[in-house]
Design a protein around this motif. Structure first.
Motif, PDB file in Angstrom:
ATOM      1  N   ALA A 149       0.833  -1.206   0.000  1.00 35.94           N
ATOM      2  CA  ALA A 149       0.000   0.000   0.000  1.00 35.94           C
ATOM      3  C   ALA A 149       0.867   1.255   0.000  1.00 35.94           C
ATOM      4  O   ALA A 149       0.600   2.215  -0.744  1.00 35.94           O
ATOM      5  CB  ALA A 149      -0.922  -0.003   1.211  1.00 35.94           C
ATOM      6  N   VAL A 150       1.922   1.268   0.811  1.00 33.65           N
ATOM      7  CA  VAL A 150       2.831   2.418   0.844  1.00 33.65           C
ATOM      8  C   VAL A 150       3.549   2.553  -0.489  1.00 33.65           C
ATOM      9  O   VAL A 150       3.706   3.665  -1.019  1.00 33.65           O
ATOM     10  CB  VAL A 150       3.851   2.263   1.996  1.00 33.65           C
ATOM     11  CG1 VAL A 150       4.923   3.357   1.904  1.00 33.65           C
ATOM     12  CG2 VAL A 150       3.152   2.326   3.344  1.00 33.65           C
ATOM     13  N   ALA A 156       2.204   6.300  -7.201  1.00 33.68           N
ATOM     14  CA  ALA A 156       1.288   7.354  -7.652  1.00 33.68           C
ATOM     15  C   ALA A 156       1.979   8.707  -7.680  1.00 33.68           C
ATOM     16  O   ALA A 156       1.653   9.571  -8.500  1.00 33.68           O
ATOM     17  CB  ALA A 156       0.064   7.404  -6.736  1.00 33.68           C
ATOM     18  N   LEU A 157       2.957   8.890  -6.793  1.00 36.01           N
ATOM     19  CA  LEU A 157       3.736  10.126  -6.755  1.00 36.01           C
ATOM     20  C   LEU A 157       4.907  10.089  -7.737  1.00 36.01           C
ATOM     21  O   LEU A 157       5.692  11.049  -7.802  1.00 36.01           O
ATOM     22  CB  LEU A 157       4.273  10.356  -5.336  1.00 36.01           C
ATOM     23  CG  LEU A 157       3.248  10.749  -4.272  1.00 36.01           C
ATOM     24  CD1 LEU A 157       3.855  10.633  -2.880  1.00 36.01           C
ATOM     25  CD2 LEU A 157       2.734  12.162  -4.522  1.00 36.01           C
ATOM     26  N   GLU A 158       5.028   8.979  -8.472  1.00 37.98           N
ATOM     27  CA  GLU A 158       6.126   8.765  -9.417  1.00 37.98           C
ATOM     28  C   GLU A 158       7.479   8.778  -8.717  1.00 37.98           C
ATOM     29  O   GLU A 158       8.503   9.179  -9.287  1.00 37.98           O
ATOM     30  CB  GLU A 158       6.088   9.813 -10.531  1.00 37.98           C
ATOM     31  CG  GLU A 158       4.805   9.753 -11.357  1.00 37.98           C
ATOM     32  CD  GLU A 158       4.788  10.771 -12.500  1.00 37.98           C
ATOM     33  OE1 GLU A 158       5.684  11.644 -12.519  1.00 37.98           O
ATOM     34  OE2 GLU A 158       3.899  10.678 -13.359  1.00 37.98           O
ATOM     35  N   ALA A 159       7.481   8.328  -7.459  1.00 36.69           N
ATOM     36  CA  ALA A 159       8.722   8.260  -6.687  1.00 36.69           C
ATOM     37  C   ALA A 159       9.411   6.911  -6.860  1.00 36.69           C
ATOM     38  O   ALA A 159      10.600   6.778  -6.531  1.00 36.69           O
ATOM     39  CB  ALA A 159       8.436   8.518  -5.204  1.00 36.69           C
ATOM     40  N   VAL A 160       8.674   5.910  -7.329  1.00 35.88           N
ATOM     41  CA  VAL A 160       9.250   4.601  -7.658  1.00 35.88           C
ATOM     42  C   VAL A 160       8.789   4.225  -9.061  1.00 35.88           C
ATOM     43  O   VAL A 160       7.741   4.690  -9.525  1.00 35.88           O
ATOM     44  CB  VAL A 160       8.827   3.505  -6.639  1.00 35.88           C
ATOM     45  CG1 VAL A 160       9.445   3.774  -5.277  1.00 35.88           C
ATOM     46  CG2 VAL A 160       7.311   3.412  -6.539  1.00 35.88           C
ATOM     47  N   ASP A 161       9.552   3.392  -9.712  1.00 35.48           N
ATOM     48  CA  ASP A 161       9.274   3.062 -11.113  1.00 35.48           C
ATOM     49  C   ASP A 161       8.244   1.952 -11.288  1.00 35.48           C
ATOM     50  O   ASP A 161       7.473   1.965 -12.245  1.00 35.48           O
ATOM     51  CB  ASP A 161      10.570   2.671 -11.834  1.00 35.48           C
ATOM     52  CG  ASP A 161      11.562   3.833 -11.896  1.00 35.48           C
ATOM     53  OD1 ASP A 161      11.103   4.986 -11.955  1.00 35.48           O
ATOM     54  OD2 ASP A 161      12.783   3.568 -11.884  1.00 35.48           O
ATOM     55  N   THR A 162       8.259   0.971 -10.395  1.00 39.40           N
ATOM     56  CA  THR A 162       7.368  -0.188 -10.547  1.00 39.40           C
ATOM     57  C   THR A 162       6.117  -0.044  -9.678  1.00 39.40           C
ATOM     58  O   THR A 162       6.144   0.643  -8.647  1.00 39.40           O
ATOM     59  CB  THR A 162       8.101  -1.481 -10.157  1.00 39.40           C
ATOM     60  OG1 THR A 162       8.539  -1.378  -8.789  1.00 39.40           O
ATOM     61  CG2 THR A 162       9.300  -1.699 -11.052  1.00 39.40           C
ATOM     62  N   ALA A 163       5.041  -0.704 -10.105  1.00 39.22           N
ATOM     63  CA  ALA A 163       3.777  -0.606  -9.368  1.00 39.22           C
ATOM     64  C   ALA A 163       3.752  -1.486  -8.131  1.00 39.22           C
ATOM     65  O   ALA A 163       2.984  -1.226  -7.201  1.00 39.22           O
ATOM     66  CB  ALA A 163       2.617  -0.981 -10.290  1.00 39.22           C
ATOM     67  N   THR A 164       4.586  -2.519  -8.093  1.00 38.98           N
ATOM     68  CA  THR A 164       4.628  -3.419  -6.937  1.00 38.98           C
ATOM     69  C   THR A 164       6.034  -3.453  -6.356  1.00 38.98           C
ATOM     70  O   THR A 164       7.031  -3.325  -7.086  1.00 38.98           O
ATOM     71  CB  THR A 164       4.213  -4.847  -7.340  1.00 38.98           C
ATOM     72  OG1 THR A 164       5.061  -5.303  -8.412  1.00 38.98           O
ATOM     73  CG2 THR A 164       2.763  -4.877  -7.786  1.00 38.98           C
ATOM     74  N   ARG A 168      11.290  -9.408  -1.660  1.00 37.18           N
ATOM     75  CA  ARG A 168      11.966  -9.475  -0.366  1.00 37.18           C
ATOM     76  C   ARG A 168      11.641  -8.247   0.469  1.00 37.18           C
ATOM     77  O   ARG A 168      11.696  -7.110  -0.014  1.00 37.18           O
ATOM     78  CB  ARG A 168      13.477  -9.597  -0.566  1.00 37.18           C
ATOM     79  CG  ARG A 168      13.927 -10.961  -1.049  1.00 37.18           C
ATOM     80  CD  ARG A 168      15.431 -11.000  -1.257  1.00 37.18           C
ATOM     81  NE  ARG A 168      16.172 -10.521  -0.094  1.00 37.18           N
ATOM     82  CZ  ARG A 168      17.519 -10.493  -0.027  1.00 37.18           C
ATOM     83  NH1 ARG A 168      18.240 -10.930  -1.059  1.00 37.18           N
ATOM     84  NH2 ARG A 168      18.130 -10.037   1.049  1.00 37.18           N
ATOM     85  N   ALA A 169      11.303  -8.477   1.731  1.00 34.03           N
ATOM     86  CA  ALA A 169      10.895  -7.391   2.617  1.00 34.03           C
ATOM     87  C   ALA A 169      12.007  -6.377   2.837  1.00 34.03           C
ATOM     88  O   ALA A 169      11.744  -5.162   2.896  1.00 34.03           O
ATOM     89  CB  ALA A 169      10.425  -7.954   3.951  1.00 34.03           C
ATOM     90  N   ASP A 170      13.256  -6.842   2.950  1.00 36.63           N
ATOM     91  CA  ASP A 170      14.353  -5.902   3.202  1.00 36.63           C
ATOM     92  C   ASP A 170      14.578  -4.981   2.012  1.00 36.63           C
ATOM     93  O   ASP A 170      14.810  -3.770   2.178  1.00 36.63           O
ATOM     94  CB  ASP A 170      15.632  -6.658   3.568  1.00 36.63           C
ATOM     95  CG  ASP A 170      16.051  -7.663   2.497  1.00 36.63           C
ATOM     96  OD1 ASP A 170      15.208  -8.015   1.644  1.00 36.63           O
ATOM     97  OD2 ASP A 170      17.221  -8.097   2.518  1.00 36.63           O
ATOM     98  N   LYS A 171      14.495  -5.536   0.797  1.00 36.39           N
ATOM     99  CA  LYS A 171      14.654  -4.705  -0.403  1.00 36.39           C
ATOM    100  C   LYS A 171      13.478  -3.740  -0.568  1.00 36.39           C
ATOM    101  O   LYS A 171      13.669  -2.572  -0.942  1.00 36.39           O
ATOM    102  CB  LYS A 171      14.782  -5.590  -1.640  1.00 36.39           C
ATOM    103  CG  LYS A 171      16.115  -6.322  -1.749  1.00 36.39           C
ATOM    104  CD  LYS A 171      16.233  -7.027  -3.096  1.00 36.39           C
ATOM    105  CE  LYS A 171      17.601  -7.677  -3.259  1.00 36.39           C
ATOM    106  NZ  LYS A 171      17.748  -8.339  -4.576  1.00 36.39           N
ATOM    107  N   ALA A 172      12.291  -4.231  -0.296  1.00 38.95           N
ATOM    108  CA  ALA A 172      11.110  -3.363  -0.398  1.00 38.95           C
ATOM    109  C   ALA A 172      11.184  -2.246   0.631  1.00 38.95           C
ATOM    110  O   ALA A 172      10.885  -1.083   0.328  1.00 38.95           O
ATOM    111  CB  ALA A 172       9.846  -4.190  -0.202  1.00 38.95           C
ATOM    112  N   GLY A 173      11.586  -2.588   1.844  1.00 38.60           N
ATOM    113  CA  GLY A 173      11.722  -1.573   2.888  1.00 38.60           C
ATOM    114  C   GLY A 173      12.763  -0.526   2.535  1.00 38.60           C
ATOM    115  O   GLY A 173      12.544   0.685   2.728  1.00 38.60           O
ATOM    116  N   LEU A 174      13.895  -0.970   1.996  1.00 39.71           N
ATOM    117  CA  LEU A 174      14.938  -0.040   1.590  1.00 39.71           C
ATOM    118  C   LEU A 174      14.451   0.857   0.458  1.00 39.71           C
ATOM    119  O   LEU A 174      14.736   2.064   0.427  1.00 39.71           O
ATOM    120  CB  LEU A 174      16.178  -0.817   1.136  1.00 39.71           C
ATOM    121  CG  LEU A 174      17.397   0.020   0.702  1.00 39.71           C
ATOM    122  CD1 LEU A 174      17.854   0.920   1.842  1.00 39.71           C
ATOM    123  CD2 LEU A 174      18.530  -0.896   0.233  1.00 39.71           C
TER     124      LEU A 174
END
Length: 201
Positions: A149-150, A156-164, A168-174
């Protein structure tokens, strides 16, 4: 004398059949119809017609229905006037598309927990400003649904390139921490505007 089989527990004894009065053959039901008409007239006012009576009944509907329609209409106008980014953020939070009608309906029926992702992202942003060493731990400790969700807000803010987010939780958190750290003031303002848009009134 034979026992009356009907006199048991009901407190009365029916009259013998030969004592019952004869039905007036001139009875045609007119009196009953007149009585029903009189009862119906109690609901009407002098000079009422069928149409005016029905109109008065419609006018008696609860005023709350009109108020609800006004709130929905006002929210639809608010959604329509919002920026594309604000609508995209609100759509992520409400779980809908950014179509005006769809988003309006989703906002008006969304649970209070719909804004939880905003609170999670805000916690990461606050940690970056006050205790940056904890930001990564906060992000990585979120379960998959919260991270997703985050991440959706950041996308939506175009701050990340991929939609998902990464699996891995550590990579997603980073990734969340890095994107949150790079948010500009305009992007943060869009989050605030989306939070306001998500309110029903």
């Amino acid at each position: 004398m034979s026992e009356n089989t009907y006199n048991g527990g009901y407190g009365f004894t029916p009259a013998p059949l030969d004592e019952l009065p004869e039905l007036d053959e001139s009875y045609d039901g007119t009196a009953a119809e007149e009585a029903e008409t009189d009862i119906d007239d109690l609901d009407n006012e002098p000079g009422d017609t069928a149409e005016s009576g029905a109109g008065r009944a419609r006018a008696a509907k609860p005023a709350s229905s009109k108020a609800s329609f006004r709130r929905v209409a006002a929210k639809a106008l608010e959604v329509n006037e919002a920026s594309e980014t604000t609508r995209a953020i609100a759509a992520v939070l409400a779980g809908s598309t950014d179509d005006v009608a769809d988003l309006t309906a989703a906002i008006m029926t969304a649970p209070r927990s719909a804004a939880a992702a905003l609170a999670d992202l805000d916690e990461v942003v606050d940690a970056l400003a006050t205790r940056p060493w904890e930001a990564g731990v906060i992000a990585a400790s979120m379960d998959r649904s919260r991270l997703k969700a985050v991440w959706g807000l950041l996308h939506a803010l175009e701050a990340v390139d991929t939609a998902t987010p990464p699996a891995r939780a550590d990579k997603a958190g980073l990734g969340v921490v890095r994107a949150a750290n790079d948010l500009g003031e305009e992007q943060k303002a869009e989050l605030i505007t989306a939070a306001e848009l998500l309110k029903r009134s």
